[in-house]
Design a protein around this motif. Structure first.
Motif, mmCIF file in Angstrom:
data_model
loop_
_atom_site.group_PDB
_atom_site.id
_atom_site.type_symbol
_atom_site.label_atom_id
_atom_site.label_comp_id
_atom_site.label_asym_id
_atom_site.label_seq_id
_atom_site.Cartn_x
_atom_site.Cartn_y
_atom_site.Cartn_z
ATOM 1 N N TYR A 223 -13.527 22.843 -9.238
ATOM 2 C CA TYR A 223 -12.293 22.110 -9.525
ATOM 3 C C TYR A 223 -11.520 22.873 -10.598
ATOM 4 C CZ TYR A 223 -14.926 18.423 -7.169
ATOM 5 O OH TYR A 223 -15.664 17.707 -6.260
ATOM 6 N N ASP A 224 -10.257 22.550 -10.749
ATOM 7 C CA ASP A 224 -9.404 23.299 -11.675
ATOM 8 C C ASP A 224 -9.911 23.252 -13.112
ATOM 9 O OD1 ASP A 224 -7.763 24.090 -9.683
ATOM 10 O OD2 ASP A 224 -6.144 22.693 -10.122
ATOM 11 N N ALA B 118 -18.804 14.461 -10.035
ATOM 12 C CA ALA B 118 -19.625 15.495 -10.662
ATOM 13 C C ALA B 118 -19.564 16.777 -9.842
ATOM 14 C CB ALA B 118 -21.074 15.026 -10.777
ATOM 15 N N THR B 119 -19.691 17.907 -10.520
ATOM 16 C CA THR B 119 -19.669 19.184 -9.806
ATOM 17 C C THR B 119 -21.004 19.509 -9.150
ATOM 18 O OG1 THR B 119 -20.269 20.367 -11.833
ATOM 19 C CG2 THR B 119 -17.909 20.155 -11.328
ATOM 20 N N ALA B 120 -22.051 18.738 -9.482
ATOM 21 C CA ALA B 120 -23.372 19.020 -8.921
ATOM 22 C C ALA B 120 -24.179 17.730 -8.820
ATOM 23 C CB ALA B 120 -24.117 20.040 -9.782
ATOM 24 N N VAL B 121 -25.062 17.681 -7.841
ATOM 25 C CA VAL B 121 -25.869 16.483 -7.599
ATOM 26 C C VAL B 121 -26.764 16.168 -8.786
ATOM 27 C CG1 VAL B 121 -27.690 15.513 -6.144
ATOM 28 C CG2 VAL B 121 -25.813 16.797 -5.098
ATOM 29 N N ASP B 122 -27.316 17.202 -9.438
ATOM 30 C CA ASP B 122 -28.299 16.959 -10.490
ATOM 31 C C ASP B 122 -27.696 16.404 -11.781
ATOM 32 O OD1 ASP B 122 -27.359 19.823 -10.462
ATOM 33 O OD2 ASP B 122 -28.350 19.817 -12.412
ATOM 34 N N ILE B 123 -26.371 16.335 -11.884
ATOM 35 C CA ILE B 123 -25.761 15.745 -13.083
ATOM 36 C C ILE B 123 -25.023 14.443 -12.762
ATOM 37 C CG2 ILE B 123 -25.538 17.975 -14.242
ATOM 38 C CD1 ILE B 123 -22.505 17.856 -13.603
ATOM 39 N N GLU B 124 -25.149 13.960 -11.537
ATOM 40 C CA GLU B 124 -24.393 12.770 -11.131
ATOM 41 C C GLU B 124 -24.718 11.553 -11.995
ATOM 42 O OE1 GLU B 124 -23.635 13.673 -6.372
ATOM 43 O OE2 GLU B 124 -25.349 12.467 -7.007
ATOM 44 N N GLN C 45 -17.129 11.051 0.909
ATOM 45 C CA GLN C 45 -17.935 11.929 0.073
ATOM 46 C C GLN C 45 -17.277 12.095 -1.294
ATOM 47 O OE1 GLN C 45 -20.937 13.050 1.003
ATOM 48 N NE2 GLN C 45 -20.732 12.087 3.022
ATOM 49 N N LEU C 46 -18.107 12.427 -2.290
ATOM 50 C CA LEU C 46 -17.612 12.608 -3.655
ATOM 51 C C LEU C 46 -17.646 14.076 -4.053
ATOM 52 C CD1 LEU C 46 -18.759 9.784 -6.123
ATOM 53 C CD2 LEU C 46 -16.579 11.001 -6.103
ATOM 54 N N SER C 47 -17.270 14.936 -3.143
ATOM 55 C CA SER C 47 -17.240 16.364 -3.438
ATOM 56 C C SER C 47 -16.067 16.996 -2.712
ATOM 57 C CB SER C 47 -18.551 17.032 -3.003
ATOM 58 O OG SER C 47 -18.533 18.416 -3.281
ATOM 59 N N ASN D 27 -11.779 15.045 -0.139
ATOM 60 C CA ASN D 27 -12.685 13.905 -0.024
ATOM 61 C C ASN D 27 -12.452 12.893 -1.139
ATOM 62 O OD1 ASN D 27 -14.155 14.627 2.319
ATOM 63 N ND2 ASN D 27 -15.369 16.085 1.146
ATOM 64 N N ILE D 28 -12.235 13.391 -2.337
ATOM 65 C CA ILE D 28 -12.021 12.482 -3.465
ATOM 66 C C ILE D 28 -10.667 11.794 -3.348
ATOM 67 C CG2 ILE D 28 -11.707 12.408 -5.978
ATOM 68 C CD1 ILE D 28 -13.929 14.597 -6.088
ATOM 69 N N ARG D 29 -9.656 12.511 -2.872
ATOM 70 C CA ARG D 29 -8.361 11.865 -2.629
ATOM 71 C C ARG D 29 -8.506 10.778 -1.563
ATOM 72 N NH1 ARG D 29 -5.325 12.686 -6.999
ATOM 73 N NH2 ARG D 29 -4.760 14.869 -7.335
ATOM 74 N N ASN D 30 -9.353 11.011 -0.571
ATOM 75 C CA ASN D 30 -9.552 9.980 0.442
ATOM 76 C C ASN D 30 -10.227 8.743 -0.139
ATOM 77 O OD1 ASN D 30 -8.314 10.956 2.772
ATOM 78 N ND2 ASN D 30 -10.055 12.257 3.288
#
Length: 250
Positions: A22-23, A57-63, A113-115, A119-122
């Protein structure tokens, strides 16, 4: 109103292969801009709306840590806020996936989805849909409200007939801290050859600062859009578009 908020690993951990891009996601060991954005909700006079913050989150392990971090920010903002602020994160999405699967609707799970930006805009459209909202107001977490009439202006034309056409979506602009809308004040020499920011600024001047206020536009800002239910229930963001999803939606 839906505000997506993007979070990444602590600064010392850097970026790892496979992390979503992400930006400017906020590192978990920083406060970011979300609290400032939520606190500025005191500015608009019209408080007849709900706010949902999407924690991405940018990664599953930090969700789990991201969900906890954003929940804490919302709790702090809610102490003084006059609007209802809710959280939507991976645990909530998991419940929705489970509900779909329990009803034999597995084919819809990949669509939520959250990635990825699209997907996040949806999810910014899906959440107002399940809440029964007539409008989805999309705002980014690095913005603040300064206009007391923002909500009135956001709703002014939406759903109305202008000429012979119904207005199902409107897009606004946002200003830089100095009160101007231009993109970058100090430009490196290579930017003149690329020409992107020069063309953007010329377009902004031609569209934003000319009459009438409501006009067809060749560009939109995903962080300041209002979409009517009659549109967001039939037209989604394209999940295959990795960047520029707002222009693609237009």
């Amino acid at each position: 109103m839906v505000i997506p908020s993007y979070w990444t690993r602590e600064i010392k951990d850097g970026v790892r292969a496979g992390d979503a891009v992400y930006d400017h996601p906020t590192p978990l060991d920083e406060d970011g801009t979300l609290l400032r954005a939520l606190q500025s909700l005191d500015i608009p006079e019209d408080k007849d709306f709900q706010v949902v913050v999407i924690a991405a989150a940018t990664a599953v392990d930090i969700e789990d840590r991201v969900e906890e971090k954003v929940a804490g920010i919302i709790e702090k903002a809610s102490r003084t806020a006059d609007v209802d602020i809710k959280l939507f994160s991976q645990s909530h999405l998991g419940e929705i996936h489970g509900l779909l699967q329990s009803r034999g609707m597995d084919e819809y799970v990949p669509l939520l989805q959250l990635s990825g930006y699209s997907n996040i805009r949806n999810l910014c459209l899906f959440i107002p849909h399940i809440l029964g909202s007539d409008l989805a107001v999309l705002i980014d977490d690095d913005e603040v409200f300064e206009d007391t009439q923002f909500i009135e202006k956001a709703k002014e034309f939406i759903g109305s007939v202008v000429g012979d056409r119904t207005v199902h979506a409107v897009a606004g602009y946002y200003l830089q801290p100095d009160g101007d809308n231009r993109t970058i004040k100090k430009r490196s020499p290579w930017m003149e050859y690329w020409g992107q920011y020069k063309v953007m600024d010329e377009g902004f001047d031609r569209i934003i600062w000319t009459e009438p206020r409501l006009k067809e536009t060749p560009f939109v800002f995903g962080g300041n859009m209002v979409i009517h239910r009659e549109l967001f229930t039939v037209v989604p963001f394209d999940p295959d578009v990795s960047r520029g999803e707002d222009i693609d939606y237009l």
